[in-house]
Design a protein around this motif. Structure first.
Motif, PDB file in Angstrom:
ATOM      1  N   PRO A 172      68.391  46.307 106.270  1.00 46.70           N
ATOM      2  CA  PRO A 172      69.500  46.615 107.186  1.00 46.70           C
ATOM      3  C   PRO A 172      68.996  46.672 108.629  1.00 46.70           C
ATOM      4  CG  PRO A 172      69.290  48.277 105.441  1.00 46.70           C
ATOM      5  CD  PRO A 172      68.083  47.420 105.371  1.00 46.70           C
ATOM      6  N   ASP A 173      69.840  46.276 109.566  1.00 45.50           N
ATOM      7  CA  ASP A 173      69.476  46.364 110.976  1.00 45.50           C
ATOM      8  C   ASP A 173      70.398  47.365 111.678  1.00 45.50           C
ATOM      9  OD1 ASP A 173      71.869  45.040 111.180  1.00 45.50           O
ATOM     10  OD2 ASP A 173      71.033  43.151 111.923  1.00 45.50           O
ATOM     11  N   ALA A 174      70.337  47.394 113.000  1.00 50.54           N
ATOM     12  CA  ALA A 174      71.143  48.356 113.761  1.00 50.54           C
ATOM     13  C   ALA A 174      72.638  48.146 113.515  1.00 50.54           C
ATOM     14  CB  ALA A 174      70.829  48.232 115.253  1.00 50.54           C
ATOM     15  N   THR A 175      73.055  46.886 113.349  1.00 50.86           N
ATOM     16  CA  THR A 175      74.468  46.606 113.081  1.00 50.86           C
ATOM     17  C   THR A 175      74.876  47.176 111.725  1.00 50.86           C
ATOM     18  OG1 THR A 175      74.368  44.589 114.406  1.00 50.86           O
ATOM     19  CG2 THR A 175      76.189  44.771 112.850  1.00 50.86           C
ATOM     20  N   SER A 176      74.018  47.048 110.732  1.00 54.86           N
ATOM     21  CA  SER A 176      74.301  47.604 109.407  1.00 54.86           C
ATOM     22  C   SER A 176      74.521  49.109 109.503  1.00 54.86           C
ATOM     23  CB  SER A 176      73.139  47.327 108.444  1.00 54.86           C
ATOM     24  OG  SER A 176      72.697  45.997 108.514  1.00 54.86           O
ATOM     25  N   TYR A 177      73.618  49.771 110.202  1.00 52.34           N
ATOM     26  CA  TYR A 177      73.734  51.219 110.363  1.00 52.34           C
ATOM     27  C   TYR A 177      75.007  51.578 111.129  1.00 52.34           C
ATOM     28  CZ  TYR A 177      69.320  52.827 108.388  1.00 52.34           C
ATOM     29  OH  TYR A 177      68.309  53.166 107.519  1.00 52.34           O
ATOM     30  N   GLY A 178      75.347  50.778 112.128  1.00 51.81           N
ATOM     31  CA  GLY A 178      76.562  51.029 112.890  1.00 51.81           C
ATOM     32  C   GLY A 178      77.796  50.989 112.014  1.00 51.81           C
ATOM     33  N   HIS A 179      77.853  50.010 111.113  1.00 50.33           N
ATOM     34  CA  HIS A 179      78.994  49.912 110.195  1.00 50.33           C
ATOM     35  C   HIS A 179      79.044  51.128 109.262  1.00 50.33           C
ATOM     36  CE1 HIS A 179      79.854  46.067 111.734  1.00 50.33           C
ATOM     37  NE2 HIS A 179      79.054  45.345 110.977  1.00 50.33           N
ATOM     38  N   MET A 180      77.888  51.533 108.739  1.00 51.80           N
ATOM     39  CA  MET A 180      77.858  52.652 107.799  1.00 51.80           C
ATOM     40  C   MET A 180      78.235  53.966 108.483  1.00 51.80           C
ATOM     41  SD  MET A 180      74.670  51.767 105.219  1.00 51.80           S
ATOM     42  CE  MET A 180      73.406  51.436 106.468  1.00 51.80           C
ATOM     43  N   ILE A 181      77.747  54.169 109.706  1.00 51.96           N
ATOM     44  CA  ILE A 181      78.118  55.368 110.457  1.00 51.96           C
ATOM     45  C   ILE A 181      79.623  55.372 110.710  1.00 51.96           C
ATOM     46  CG2 ILE A 181      77.934  56.479 112.723  1.00 51.96           C
ATOM     47  CD1 ILE A 181      74.980  55.745 112.730  1.00 51.96           C
ATOM     48  N   SER A 182      80.174  54.209 111.035  1.00 48.87           N
ATOM     49  CA  SER A 182      81.613  54.091 111.259  1.00 48.87           C
ATOM     50  C   SER A 182      82.391  54.518 110.015  1.00 48.87           C
ATOM     51  CB  SER A 182      81.963  52.650 111.631  1.00 48.87           C
ATOM     52  OG  SER A 182      83.353  52.467 111.665  1.00 48.87           O
ATOM     53  N   CYS A 183      81.929  54.072 108.848  1.00 46.55           N
ATOM     54  CA  CYS A 183      82.620  54.396 107.601  1.00 46.55           C
ATOM     55  C   CYS A 183      82.554  55.895 107.313  1.00 46.55           C
ATOM     56  CB  CYS A 183      81.997  53.607 106.449  1.00 46.55           C
ATOM     57  SG  CYS A 183      82.945  53.658 104.915  1.00 46.55           S
ATOM     58  N   PHE A 184      81.355  56.476 107.440  1.00 48.70           N
ATOM     59  CA  PHE A 184      81.218  57.917 107.226  1.00 48.70           C
ATOM     60  C   PHE A 184      82.078  58.698 108.213  1.00 48.70           C
ATOM     61  CE2 PHE A 184      76.902  57.120 105.154  1.00 48.70           C
ATOM     62  CZ  PHE A 184      77.355  57.477 103.887  1.00 48.70           C
ATOM     63  N   SER A 185      82.099  58.220 109.449  1.00 45.52           N
ATOM     64  CA  SER A 185      82.866  58.907 110.490  1.00 45.52           C
ATOM     65  C   SER A 185      84.354  58.882 110.179  1.00 45.52           C
ATOM     66  CB  SER A 185      82.599  58.236 111.844  1.00 45.52           C
ATOM     67  OG  SER A 185      83.422  58.773 112.843  1.00 45.52           O
ATOM     68  N   ARG A 186      84.870  57.720 109.805  1.00 39.35           N
ATOM     69  CA  ARG A 186      86.302  57.586 109.509  1.00 39.35           C
ATOM     70  C   ARG A 186      86.736  58.484 108.362  1.00 39.35           C
ATOM     71  NH1 ARG A 186      88.941  52.837 111.345  1.00 39.35           N
ATOM     72  NH2 ARG A 186      87.615  51.496 112.604  1.00 39.35           N
ATOM     73  N   THR A 187      85.826  58.746 107.435  1.00 38.57           N
ATOM     74  CA  THR A 187      86.165  59.576 106.277  1.00 38.57           C
ATOM     75  C   THR A 187      85.795  61.039 106.496  1.00 38.57           C
ATOM     76  OG1 THR A 187      84.052  58.924 105.269  1.00 38.57           O
ATOM     77  CG2 THR A 187      86.008  57.681 104.629  1.00 38.57           C
ATOM     78  N   GLY A 188      85.384  61.384 107.718  1.00 40.06           N
ATOM     79  CA  GLY A 188      85.098  62.781 108.049  1.00 40.06           C
ATOM     80  C   GLY A 188      83.788  63.302 107.508  1.00 40.06           C
ATOM     81  N   ASN A 189      82.856  62.407 107.176  1.00 42.07           N
ATOM     82  CA  ASN A 189      81.554  62.828 106.641  1.00 42.07           C
ATOM     83  C   ASN A 189      80.578  63.017 107.798  1.00 42.07           C
ATOM     84  OD1 ASN A 189      78.996  63.004 105.436  1.00 42.07           O
ATOM     85  ND2 ASN A 189      79.624  61.742 103.696  1.00 42.07           N
ATOM     86  N   LEU A 190      80.545  64.237 108.322  1.00 36.46           N
ATOM     87  CA  LEU A 190      79.724  64.534 109.495  1.00 36.46           C
ATOM     88  C   LEU A 190      78.238  64.497 109.178  1.00 36.46           C
ATOM     89  CD1 LEU A 190      79.530  65.422 112.425  1.00 36.46           C
ATOM     90  CD2 LEU A 190      79.936  67.776 111.692  1.00 36.46           C
TER      91      LEU A 190
END
Length: 526
Positions: free
Chosen positions: A275-293
């Motif tokens: 995974p690269d920085a873009t991969s991590y960005g997508h995963m953080i976005s998903c966790f964020s949208r679902t309220g997983n702080l």
């Protein structure tokens, strides 16, 4: 960072345990068509956190770059084409256009087609007019193909692609547009078939076309099909981080499915894809949208340890989840960290805080942020105003409708759908009826979706007479009959002979019934 985690989570836990969303309301009859639209509207009230850093352009992106549009609403060509498209032949249309004495050029043809993109026949007459003047280049063809595909006129679109091929015009972009339109119309099988068909036009799909194909499928919700195709064709297109990132983007930002996101992350590991920085960005976005702080901050910490440059979208995701989890001070600190990293907050950053604050009815804080936006010369977006429309009361609704108009940001049909949904959730049919009148004042014509929402909401609130009036008006205005609405209206049986009152026999489990029952008791026992 560990101290930061503890501080944030202790605060989030103490506030969230006692917080109850004021948006909750009694369950009521739902209609699939309406709720599909409402879910899309709700999704639009979440900020767009993540985008592919390796930019993958949509096939229609050439419009802004390739055409100099004539944005004149009084353009006589537009009105003429609209008129002749109703009851004239193609030959008559061409004759009328020739009588105007206007010389066609590619920019005029392109802008006319785009302005008429919702009126397929008129747009096609414009294309034919351009062909007569020999000013239809590849981009004009591509634009017309997009319009035809948008209206599901795929046979005609393929005819234009065949014309392009015979005229030695490049059909590569046109094929990608067809793929995008098939995906848009929920025909992933035809989209895949079109991609495989590219070789018939002597075009061997390269990695760029492959990525555009995957992106088109994912963008329109066909993520599973895109992933299956990617894995099935790994010999022709070897697996790589960029391809997986497109799939990740689909699961994280289109579907917002944490389970699938984690599964794809494991798949990447199984195929030894890093995974690269873009991969991590997508995963953080998903966790964020679902309220997983917790997981959002954990991945943020990993990114910093790896020395990756954090994109603005990552910060926006973190600002959103911190605000959503009642950690506004920490969200503001994250914005400071963003500035220290050399990135300036933009409208999307402020929206990432304003949206969750409005949803939680913390309007005072949201207004302060809106004022800060204006002070920093950052214009509110339509998403900003929609957030306030969803969270404010009737008086505030009128205020923000006016502000939208002053800022030339609407209001539009979606704005009023959000408002109607809000007032019916709050069981305020009177305010919904007032807003219906405001639509006329703001010159927003009600669509069939608005009518359906009014009928459903009024009937659910016990206003059966009004609901029937709106249903009748809905049919008179050309909307199709809705069997579910008809069933709902038939299930509510008039009680008594007083036609001026909303005396309705409601289901005893509904709030509308309890409210009506107590009201009737008061009448009997003054």
């Amino acid at each position: 960072m560990v101290f930061f985690y503890k501080k944030v989570f202790s605060k989030a836990h103490s506030t969230s345990s006692s917080h109850t969303s004021p948006n909750k309301s009694h369950s009521h009859t739902s209609f699939q068509a309406f709720h599909r639209t409402v879910s899309l509207l709700s999704h639009s009230l979440k900020p767009s956190f993540s985008s592919l850093s390796q930019a993958i352009k949509d096939p229609i992106d050439f419009i802004a770059n390739e055409f100099h549009f004539h944005r004149d609403p009084r353009n006589p060509v537009l009105e003429l084409l609209r008129k002749v498209a109703c009851n004239s032949s193609e030959a008559e249309a061409m004759a009328f256009l020739d009588e105007l004495g206007i010389e066609a050029n590619r920019d005029l043809i392109g802008s006319t087609i785009w302005e008429l993109r919702e009126e397929c026949k008129a747009a096609f007459f414009a294309f034919k007019w351009g062909k007569k003047w020999d000013c239809n280049d590849e981009n004009v063809y591509q634009l017309m193909i997009w319009v035809l595909g948008h209206h599901q006129k795929f046979s005609a679109a393929w005819g234009l692609i065949q014309d392009m091929h015979c005229s030695s015009l490049c059909t590569r972009q046109a094929m990608l547009i067809m793929i995008d339109r098939y995906a848009f119309r929920n025909d992933s099988a035809k989209a895949i078939q079109t991609f495989n068909f590219m070789e018939k036009f002597k075009m061997t799909p390269d990695h760029e076309a492959f990525h555009a194909f995957l992106h088109a499928l994912c963008k329109h919700g066909h993520i599973e099909e895109a992933e299956e195709f990617m894995l099935r064709n790994k010999k022709l297109f070897p697996l790589e981080t960029k391809s997986f990132n497109i799939i990740l983007n689909g699961w994280c930002n289109i579907s917002v499915d944490v389970f699938e996101m984690k599964r794809v992350r494991r798949e990447m590991s199984n195929y030894c894809i890093t995974p690269d920085a873009t991969s991590y960005g997508h995963m953080i976005s998903c966790f964020s949208r679902t309220g997983n702080l917790f997981d959002s901050l954990r991945l943020y910490d990993e990114m910093k340890k790896r020395g990756w440059i954090l994109l603005k979208e990552v910060y926006n995701s973190l600002v959103y989840v911190l605000t959503h989890e009642n950690c506004l001070k920490e969200a503001l600190k994250m914005m400071d960290a963003m500035k220290e990293g050399g990135l300036q907050p933009d409208s999307a950053t402020f929206n990432s805080m304003i949206l969750p604050l409005c949803k939680a009815r913390k309007l005072a804080h949201a207004r302060m942020l809106l004022n800060t936006m204006v002070e920093e010369n950052l214009g509110p977006t339509i998403e900003t105003f929609h957030a306030f429309l969803e969270g404010t009361d009737y008086r505030g609704t009128l205020e923000f409708l006016g502000r939208m108009k002053s800022a030339s940001l609407g209001p539009n049909g979606d704005s009023f759908l959000i408002i109607l949904e809000k007032f019916f959730k709050l069981e305020q049919p009177v305010n919904a009826l007032k807003i219906w009148q405001e639509m006329k004042i703001f010159k927003v014509p009600p669509s069939c979706m608005h009518y359906r929402r009014m009928v459903e909401g009024l009937a659910t609130c016990g206003w059966l007479v009004k609901a029937r009036e709106f249903y009748k008006e809905m049919i008179l205005n050309g909307c199709l009959e809705d069997p579910r609405l008809k069933k709902l209206l038939q299930e509510e049986v008039l009680d008594g002979n007083d036609g001026d009152k909303q005396h309705v026999k409601m289901t005893k489990s509904g709030k509308g019934f309890n409210h009506l029952k107590s009201k009737m008791k008061r009448k009997k026992n003054p």
